[in-house]
Design an enzyme around this catalytic site. Structure first.
Site, PDB file in Angstrom:
ATOM      1  N   ILE A  15      50.662  49.122  47.232  1.00  0.00           N
ATOM      2  CA  ILE A  15      51.312  49.314  45.735  1.00  0.00           C
ATOM      3  C   ILE A  15      51.495  51.162  45.749  1.00  0.00           C
ATOM      4  O   ILE A  15      52.338  51.534  45.020  1.00  0.00           O
ATOM      5  CB  ILE A  15      50.688  48.945  44.572  1.00  0.00           C
ATOM      6  CG1 ILE A  15      51.334  48.996  43.497  1.00  0.00           C
ATOM      7  CG2 ILE A  15      49.012  49.823  44.388  1.00  0.00           C
ATOM      8  CD1 ILE A  15      50.569  48.077  42.217  1.00  0.00           C
ATOM      9  N   VAL A  37      42.126  48.144  45.253  1.00  0.00           N
ATOM     10  CA  VAL A  37      43.236  48.730  45.129  1.00  0.00           C
ATOM     11  C   VAL A  37      42.950  50.107  44.389  1.00  0.00           C
ATOM     12  O   VAL A  37      43.834  50.973  44.444  1.00  0.00           O
ATOM     13  CB  VAL A  37      44.463  47.988  44.328  1.00  0.00           C
ATOM     14  CG1 VAL A  37      43.903  47.423  42.880  1.00  0.00           C
ATOM     15  CG2 VAL A  37      45.647  48.441  44.156  1.00  0.00           C
ATOM     16  N   ASP A  38      41.947  50.106  43.564  1.00  0.00           N
ATOM     17  CA  ASP A  38      41.585  51.276  42.739  1.00  0.00           C
ATOM     18  C   ASP A  38      41.092  52.344  43.676  1.00  0.00           C
ATOM     19  O   ASP A  38      41.625  53.517  43.618  1.00  0.00           O
ATOM     20  CB  ASP A  38      40.146  50.773  42.085  1.00  0.00           C
ATOM     21  CG  ASP A  38      39.548  51.486  40.913  1.00  0.00           C
ATOM     22  OD1 ASP A  38      40.422  52.675  40.673  1.00  0.00           O
ATOM     23  OD2 ASP A  38      38.541  51.345  40.374  1.00  0.00           O
ATOM     24  N   SER A 121      42.172  41.370  39.376  1.00  0.00           N
ATOM     25  CA  SER A 121      41.084  40.412  39.541  1.00  0.00           C
ATOM     26  C   SER A 121      41.158  39.489  40.666  1.00  0.00           C
ATOM     27  O   SER A 121      40.068  38.783  40.715  1.00  0.00           O
ATOM     28  CB  SER A 121      40.729  39.563  38.200  1.00  0.00           C
ATOM     29  OG  SER A 121      40.443  40.237  37.050  1.00  0.00           O
ATOM     30  N   GLY A 123      40.733  40.006  43.755  1.00  0.00           N
ATOM     31  CA  GLY A 123      39.825  40.860  44.948  1.00  0.00           C
ATOM     32  C   GLY A 123      38.300  40.700  44.619  1.00  0.00           C
ATOM     33  O   GLY A 123      37.794  39.605  44.668  1.00  0.00           O
ATOM     34  N   TYR A 125      36.937  40.822  41.893  1.00  0.00           N
ATOM     35  CA  TYR A 125      36.632  39.819  40.889  1.00  0.00           C
ATOM     36  C   TYR A 125      36.784  38.436  40.983  1.00  0.00           C
ATOM     37  O   TYR A 125      36.734  37.827  39.963  1.00  0.00           O
ATOM     38  CB  TYR A 125      37.278  40.494  39.535  1.00  0.00           C
ATOM     39  CG  TYR A 125      36.550  41.928  39.169  1.00  0.00           C
ATOM     40  CD1 TYR A 125      35.417  42.511  39.594  1.00  0.00           C
ATOM     41  CD2 TYR A 125      37.354  42.595  38.261  1.00  0.00           C
ATOM     42  CE1 TYR A 125      34.962  43.811  39.042  1.00  0.00           C
ATOM     43  CE2 TYR A 125      36.709  44.076  37.471  1.00  0.00           C
ATOM     44  CZ  TYR A 125      35.473  44.311  38.301  1.00  0.00           C
ATOM     45  OH  TYR A 125      35.128  45.620  37.929  1.00  0.00           O
TER      46      TYR A 125
HETATM   47  N1  AR6 Z   1      48.090  47.492  47.254  1.00  0.00           N
HETATM   48  C1  AR6 Z   1      48.231  46.328  46.555  1.00  0.00           C
HETATM   49  N2  AR6 Z   1      47.426  45.485  46.456  1.00  0.00           N
HETATM   50  C2  AR6 Z   1      46.248  45.812  47.043  1.00  0.00           C
HETATM   51  C3  AR6 Z   1      45.849  46.925  47.641  1.00  0.00           C
HETATM   52  C4  AR6 Z   1      46.686  47.872  47.750  1.00  0.00           C
HETATM   53  N3  AR6 Z   1      46.608  49.050  48.226  1.00  0.00           N
HETATM   54  N4  AR6 Z   1      44.512  46.995  47.715  1.00  0.00           N
HETATM   55  C5  AR6 Z   1      44.068  45.795  47.495  1.00  0.00           C
HETATM   56  N5  AR6 Z   1      44.911  44.855  46.915  1.00  0.00           N
HETATM   57  P1  AR6 Z   1      40.720  44.489  44.026  1.00  0.00           P
HETATM   58  P2  AR6 Z   1      39.741  43.186  41.233  1.00  0.00           P
HETATM   59  C6  AR6 Z   1      44.835  43.485  46.484  1.00  0.00           C
HETATM   60  O1  AR6 Z   1      39.310  43.976  44.646  1.00  0.00           O
HETATM   61  O2  AR6 Z   1      39.472  41.858  41.937  1.00  0.00           O
HETATM   62  C7  AR6 Z   1      37.398  47.707  42.455  1.00  0.00           C
HETATM   63  O3  AR6 Z   1      36.422  48.170  43.209  1.00  0.00           O
HETATM   64  C8  AR6 Z   1      43.808  42.995  46.881  1.00  0.00           C
HETATM   65  O4  AR6 Z   1      43.803  42.117  48.145  1.00  0.00           O
HETATM   66  O5  AR6 Z   1      41.407  45.844  44.441  1.00  0.00           O
HETATM   67  O6  AR6 Z   1      40.700  43.312  39.965  1.00  0.00           O
HETATM   68  C9  AR6 Z   1      37.495  48.206  40.967  1.00  0.00           C
HETATM   69  O7  AR6 Z   1      36.905  49.599  40.971  1.00  0.00           O
HETATM   70  C10 AR6 Z   1      43.534  41.889  45.567  1.00  0.00           C
HETATM   71  O8  AR6 Z   1      44.556  40.554  45.810  1.00  0.00           O
HETATM   72  O9  AR6 Z   1      40.353  44.243  42.056  1.00  0.00           O
HETATM   73  C11 AR6 Z   1      36.638  47.216  40.373  1.00  0.00           C
HETATM   74  O10 AR6 Z   1      35.441  47.516  40.316  1.00  0.00           O
HETATM   75  C12 AR6 Z   1      44.123  42.409  44.622  1.00  0.00           C
HETATM   76  O11 AR6 Z   1      44.818  43.750  45.013  1.00  0.00           O
HETATM   77  C13 AR6 Z   1      36.954  45.762  41.079  1.00  0.00           C
HETATM   78  O12 AR6 Z   1      37.275  46.245  42.452  1.00  0.00           O
HETATM   79  C14 AR6 Z   1      42.833  43.009  43.577  1.00  0.00           C
HETATM   80  O13 AR6 Z   1      41.778  43.434  44.251  1.00  0.00           O
HETATM   81  C15 AR6 Z   1      38.328  45.251  40.564  1.00  0.00           C
HETATM   82  O14 AR6 Z   1      38.196  44.023  41.292  1.00  0.00           O
END
Ligand code: AR6
Length: 176
Positions: A15, A37-38, A121, A123, A125
């Protein structure tokens, strides 16, 4: 206004590379960065993002906050905090829906033409992909039916399983 379904798009990939008016970050309540992603967004945007976030003083689950995009190709970042999934009976669906609603409301208020969402949420979460895709797609389509902005919404999925769940849900909407 085009039909809502014509205003959404599904892409796979990272993203942080998208040149849109705003990308959405799946953050945590501190807004100070994390993994997934954060982490990718904070690394790509540079340290000035954390400074801007620090001044916001956090964000409740289900709400959203706006910052600039700093070094990203995207102009802005809408930070939202998704629910940690337990069993679906602890308000998770309402909170996830609220993330999409709040992020879209900011985009409409700012008259952003394009906005990209990750699978909030899905990943760390642990929200089940199909249930999350259902909420994401139905909330966005419902919002677009009533609002001129954003004109275009991109769902950006990194994992195949999540991408497939979104694709199925969008196909289902197309048949309806
Ligand atoms: N581009 C697009 N999608 C992505 C990317 C990217 N660069 N990286 C990961 N994803 P998550 P959550 C996908 O864990 O579940 C963090 O530590 C990933 O494969 O990023 O809302 C925050 O600080 C998954 O399908 O977010 C919070 O503590 C989706 O993005 C916590 O994680 C979300 O995964 C939030 O957890």
């Amino acid at each position: 206004m085009d039909a809502p379904l014509r205003r959404i798009e599904l892409v796979s990939g990272n993203i942080v590379t998208l040149k849109v008016d705003a990308i959405v970050n799946a953050a945590n309540t501190t807004l100070l960065g994390g993994g997934g992603v954060d982490g990718a967004i904070h690394r790509a945007a540079g340290p000035a993002l954390q400074e801007e976030c620090r001044a916001l003083g956090g964000c409740r689950t289900g709400e959203a906050r706006l910052t600039r995009g700093h070094r990203l190709p995207a102009g802005h970042i809408i930070h939202t905090v998704g629910p940690v999934y337990r069993d679906g009976a602890h308000g998770e669906p309402e909170l996830l829906r609220s993330c999409y609603q709040h992020a879209l409301a900011i985009a409409a208020r700012e008259k952003f033409k394009s906005i990209a969402f990750p699978a909030i949420s899905c990943g760390a979460y642990r929200y089940p992909a199909r249930e999350a895709a259902d909420i994401a797609v139905s909330t966005v389509l419902g919002f677009l039916a009533k609002n001129e902005f954003p004109e275009r919404v991109i769902f950006c999925c990194r994992e195949e399983e999540v991408f497939d769940a979104y694709q199925q849900r969008i196909e289902q909407a197309d048949l309806a």
